[in-house]
Design a protein around this motif. Structure first.
Motif, mmCIF file in Angstrom:
data_model
loop_
_atom_site.group_PDB
_atom_site.id
_atom_site.type_symbol
_atom_site.label_atom_id
_atom_site.label_comp_id
_atom_site.label_asym_id
_atom_site.label_seq_id
_atom_site.Cartn_x
_atom_site.Cartn_y
_atom_site.Cartn_z
ATOM 1 N N TRP A 1 5.035 1.342 -3.272
ATOM 2 C CA TRP A 1 4.425 2.419 -4.067
ATOM 3 C C TRP A 1 5.297 3.675 -4.005
ATOM 4 O O TRP A 1 5.527 4.336 -5.027
ATOM 5 C CB TRP A 1 3.018 2.706 -3.560
ATOM 6 C CG TRP A 1 2.343 3.844 -4.256
ATOM 7 C CD1 TRP A 1 1.634 3.798 -5.415
ATOM 8 C CD2 TRP A 1 2.318 5.214 -3.831
ATOM 9 N NE1 TRP A 1 1.155 5.042 -5.748
ATOM 10 C CE2 TRP A 1 1.573 5.938 -4.790
ATOM 11 C CE3 TRP A 1 2.849 5.893 -2.737
ATOM 12 C CZ2 TRP A 1 1.354 7.301 -4.683
ATOM 13 C CZ3 TRP A 1 2.627 7.248 -2.627
ATOM 14 C CH2 TRP A 1 1.888 7.941 -3.594
ATOM 15 N N ALA B 1 0.815 -1.217 0.000
ATOM 16 C CA ALA B 1 0.000 0.000 0.000
ATOM 17 C C ALA B 1 0.845 1.263 0.000
ATOM 18 O O ALA B 1 0.454 2.278 -0.586
ATOM 19 C CB ALA B 1 -0.927 0.003 1.222
ATOM 20 N N LEU B 2 2.037 1.215 0.626
ATOM 21 C CA LEU B 2 2.831 2.434 0.766
ATOM 22 C C LEU B 2 4.294 2.265 0.334
ATOM 23 O O LEU B 2 4.748 2.971 -0.569
ATOM 24 C CB LEU B 2 2.795 2.926 2.216
ATOM 25 C CG LEU B 2 3.545 4.232 2.485
ATOM 26 C CD1 LEU B 2 2.849 5.406 1.806
ATOM 27 C CD2 LEU B 2 3.666 4.497 3.977
ATOM 28 N N ARG C 1 -0.457 12.990 -2.388
ATOM 29 C CA ARG C 1 -0.299 11.731 -3.104
ATOM 30 C C ARG C 1 -0.468 10.529 -2.165
ATOM 31 O O ARG C 1 -1.153 9.553 -2.506
ATOM 32 C CB ARG C 1 1.090 11.669 -3.763
ATOM 33 C CG ARG C 1 1.330 12.655 -4.900
ATOM 34 C CD ARG C 1 0.558 12.281 -6.157
ATOM 35 N NE ARG C 1 0.809 10.913 -6.598
ATOM 36 C CZ ARG C 1 1.837 10.527 -7.371
ATOM 37 N NH1 ARG C 1 2.723 11.445 -7.792
ATOM 38 N NH2 ARG C 1 1.960 9.280 -7.747
ATOM 39 N N VAL C 2 0.159 10.597 -1.007
ATOM 40 C CA VAL C 2 0.059 9.487 -0.065
ATOM 41 C C VAL C 2 -1.369 9.340 0.449
ATOM 42 O O VAL C 2 -1.886 8.210 0.578
ATOM 43 C CB VAL C 2 1.045 9.671 1.110
ATOM 44 C CG1 VAL C 2 0.832 8.596 2.176
ATOM 45 C CG2 VAL C 2 2.486 9.621 0.616
ATOM 46 N N ARG D 1 -3.327 7.625 -2.157
ATOM 47 C CA ARG D 1 -2.929 6.226 -2.266
ATOM 48 C C ARG D 1 -3.545 5.394 -1.144
ATOM 49 O O ARG D 1 -4.088 4.295 -1.385
ATOM 50 C CB ARG D 1 -1.410 6.113 -2.229
ATOM 51 C CG ARG D 1 -0.880 4.695 -2.106
ATOM 52 C CD ARG D 1 -1.297 3.836 -3.276
ATOM 53 N NE ARG D 1 -0.757 2.484 -3.146
ATOM 54 C CZ ARG D 1 -1.035 1.490 -3.966
ATOM 55 N NH1 ARG D 1 -1.876 1.694 -4.991
ATOM 56 N NH2 ARG D 1 -0.512 0.279 -3.795
ATOM 57 N N LEU D 2 -3.483 5.883 0.081
ATOM 58 C CA LEU D 2 -4.045 5.140 1.202
ATOM 59 C C LEU D 2 -5.565 5.034 1.093
ATOM 60 O O LEU D 2 -6.152 4.025 1.485
ATOM 61 C CB LEU D 2 -3.632 5.787 2.522
ATOM 62 C CG LEU D 2 -2.140 5.701 2.863
ATOM 63 C CD1 LEU D 2 -1.849 6.420 4.173
ATOM 64 C CD2 LEU D 2 -1.666 4.252 2.941
ATOM 65 N N GLU E 1 -7.171 4.742 -1.680
ATOM 66 C CA GLU E 1 -7.380 3.650 -2.632
ATOM 67 C C GLU E 1 -7.334 2.292 -1.937
ATOM 68 O O GLU E 1 -7.979 1.338 -2.380
ATOM 69 C CB GLU E 1 -6.306 3.681 -3.724
ATOM 70 C CG GLU E 1 -6.412 4.833 -4.702
ATOM 71 C CD GLU E 1 -5.227 4.830 -5.671
ATOM 72 O OE1 GLU E 1 -4.431 3.853 -5.644
ATOM 73 O OE2 GLU E 1 -5.113 5.786 -6.452
ATOM 74 N N CYS E 2 -6.556 2.230 -0.860
ATOM 75 C CA CYS E 2 -6.383 0.974 -0.124
ATOM 76 C C CYS E 2 -7.329 0.875 1.070
ATOM 77 O O CYS E 2 -7.132 0.017 1.958
ATOM 78 C CB CYS E 2 -4.933 0.845 0.338
ATOM 79 S SG CYS E 2 -3.744 0.825 -1.019
ATOM 80 N N GLU F 1 6.719 5.441 -7.220
ATOM 81 C CA GLU F 1 6.126 6.708 -7.625
ATOM 82 C C GLU F 1 6.904 7.929 -7.144
ATOM 83 O O GLU F 1 6.895 8.977 -7.797
ATOM 84 C CB GLU F 1 4.678 6.793 -7.101
ATOM 85 C CG GLU F 1 3.751 5.715 -7.643
ATOM 86 C CD GLU F 1 3.466 5.906 -9.115
ATOM 87 O OE1 GLU F 1 3.428 7.079 -9.563
ATOM 88 O OE2 GLU F 1 3.279 4.893 -9.828
#
Length: 433
Positions: free
Chosen positions: A231, A227-228, A264-265, A268-269, A271-272, A235
């Motif tokens: 990534w 997840a992080l 961005r983070v 991303r989180l 999305e998870c 990225e």
């Protein structure tokens, strides 16, 4: 009488026998024995069956055989996890901890040891939590070094990480890293095992992994690796960070970069399936000599250490202001409450040596962790311990009730036995000396 498992059957092979002939899953018996050793070393309370580690160990061979037999047969089903709620600092609600039974902790450790062999080599070097050969102090040290190099930090707090991590994504990560069907099977069963509340009611779960179980830290690391960590490496390869389980600090060169990385983070989180706490996620400026910038936030806390500008001394530069970690106020308050709870001044039936033997292991542990960086921040707490010891002496010995005599006695003890108390390496000063 506490029942910790199924009784032994006559004629079966002993737990020391490595074979698993005729079983669907080839799980070595020695793995179960090694798992119990780890559980015993970690200690912990009983689960829903009330069975303690000592009671489990009283019939160890039989209990371990039952666990191995069921796991290798595919018939092991985890019992409910006992829910224990502990208060968070500042009265901000409670933290939910799950306490599995001793037998279940053994079974979880068997699976964790097997899965760890596959995933540990893949983990990111900036991941420090619950990994062999890694420690919180290494994470604090890395964070300190990066704060010297990069003046901006983005710190984040994931809301209820252990309660909200999605099961489907955990299983996807597990399945991608093992071809052993029994590992996948039992992880799936543990994720969906119900939680038992203190009143006996059962809570079914469709997400989360109980904080406190033997396998949860590994599953948390595996989830956040995808997840992080990986990534970020893909990225945002130029961005450095430290992660200790769900505690994350990201280092940047500019405020603009920190805010961009934060967005961005956060996306991303999301999305998870995870959210960030809006009041605990922020951009921080690492203020120190030579840096002219400013920001609303100039400190942050990571793993019990508060990072902020502090005066320090260097052989080359003399006294300077650096952005340095020291024991946090919350950690100090927690230790102070424990010291107060000892009520040392009332332990007059103990000798001075016995008093030292009682508190030294605890205080030494505090110094080894919180005294690693900027140890002088601990001195007020340690002097408070000295004050309690002096009160103990004046209460135990009538001749020491006069202040001058008490001070003379204190100085004499310190001179004769300077290593008697673990914290005397940092300070021997008490409130009246």
């Amino acid at each position: 009488m506490v029942s910790c498992g199924q009784p032994a059957r006559v004629g079966r092979s002993p737990v020391s026998d490595p074979k698993s002939a005729g079983k669907p899953f080839a799980i070595p018996k020695q793995a179960v024995v090694e798992a119990f050793r780890k559980v015993r070393d970690n200690q912990g309370g009983p689960g829903v069956d009330g069975c303690t580690i000592e009671e489990f160990e009283a019939d160890l061979r039989n209990r371990l055989y039952v666990t191995w037999n069921r796991m290798s047969s595919g018939t092991y089903f985890p019992p409910p996890v006992k829910l224990v709620e502990v208060p968070k600092p500042h009265g901000l609600g409670t933290r939910r901890l799950g306490v599995p039974t001793v037998a279940d902790r053994v079974a979880q450790t068997v699976v964790a040891m097997e899965l760890e062999k596959a995933v540990e080599p893949k983990f990111h070097p900036s991941s420090y939590g619950y990994r062999p050969g890694r420690s919180p102090l290494q994470a604090v040290e890395a964070c300190r070094e990066q704060c010297f190099k990069r003046p901006w930090v983005w710190e984040c707090d994931i809301v209820g990480f252990f309660d909200n991590v999605p099961h489907d994504l955990i299983m996807k990560a597990v399945e991608a890293n093992t071809d052993k069907k029994w590992v996948v099977l039992y992880v799936k069963r543990w994720l969906t095992a119900p939680v038992q509340h203190p009143d006996g009611t059962l809570e079914q779960r469709d997400r989360g992994t109980p904080q406190g179980s033997a396998i949860s830290p590994l599953l948390a690391n595996l989830f956040l690796h995808y997840a992080l960590d990986s990534w970020m490496a893909r990225e945002l390869p130029d961005i450095t960070f430290e992660r200790f389980c769900d505690d994350i600090v990201v280092h940047c060169f500019t405020e603009k970069q920190a805010r961009y990385v934060g967005r961005r983070v956060k996306a991303r989180l999301a999305e998870c399936g995870l959210k960030l706490h809006p009041d605990k996620t922020r951009v921080v400026y690492c203020q120190q000599d030579g840096r002219k910038g400013s920001s609303e936030h100039t400190l942050f806390t990571f793993l019990g250490y508060t990072f902020r500008q502090r005066a320090a001394r260097d052989k080359r530069r003399g006294v300077y202001n650096g952005f340095l970690p020291a024991v946090s106020n919350d950690a100090t308050k927690k230790m102070s409450r424990e010291v107060k709870g000892w009520r040392l001044h009332r332990k007059t039936t103990l000798s001075l040596d016995e008093l030292a033997a009682r508190i030294n292991p605890i205080v030494r542990g505090w110094i080894n962790y919180y005294g690693r960086f900027y140890p002088t921040e601990m001195i007020p707490l340690l002097r408070r311990i000295n004050a309690y010891i002096l009160r103990w002496a004046r209460k135990k010995y009538k001749r020491l009730r006069p202040v001058k005599r008490a001070v003379a006695w204190w100085k004499g003890v310190v001179q004769r036995a300077p290593d008697l108390f673990a914290h005397w390496t940092l300070t021997t000063h008490a409130w009246m000396t």
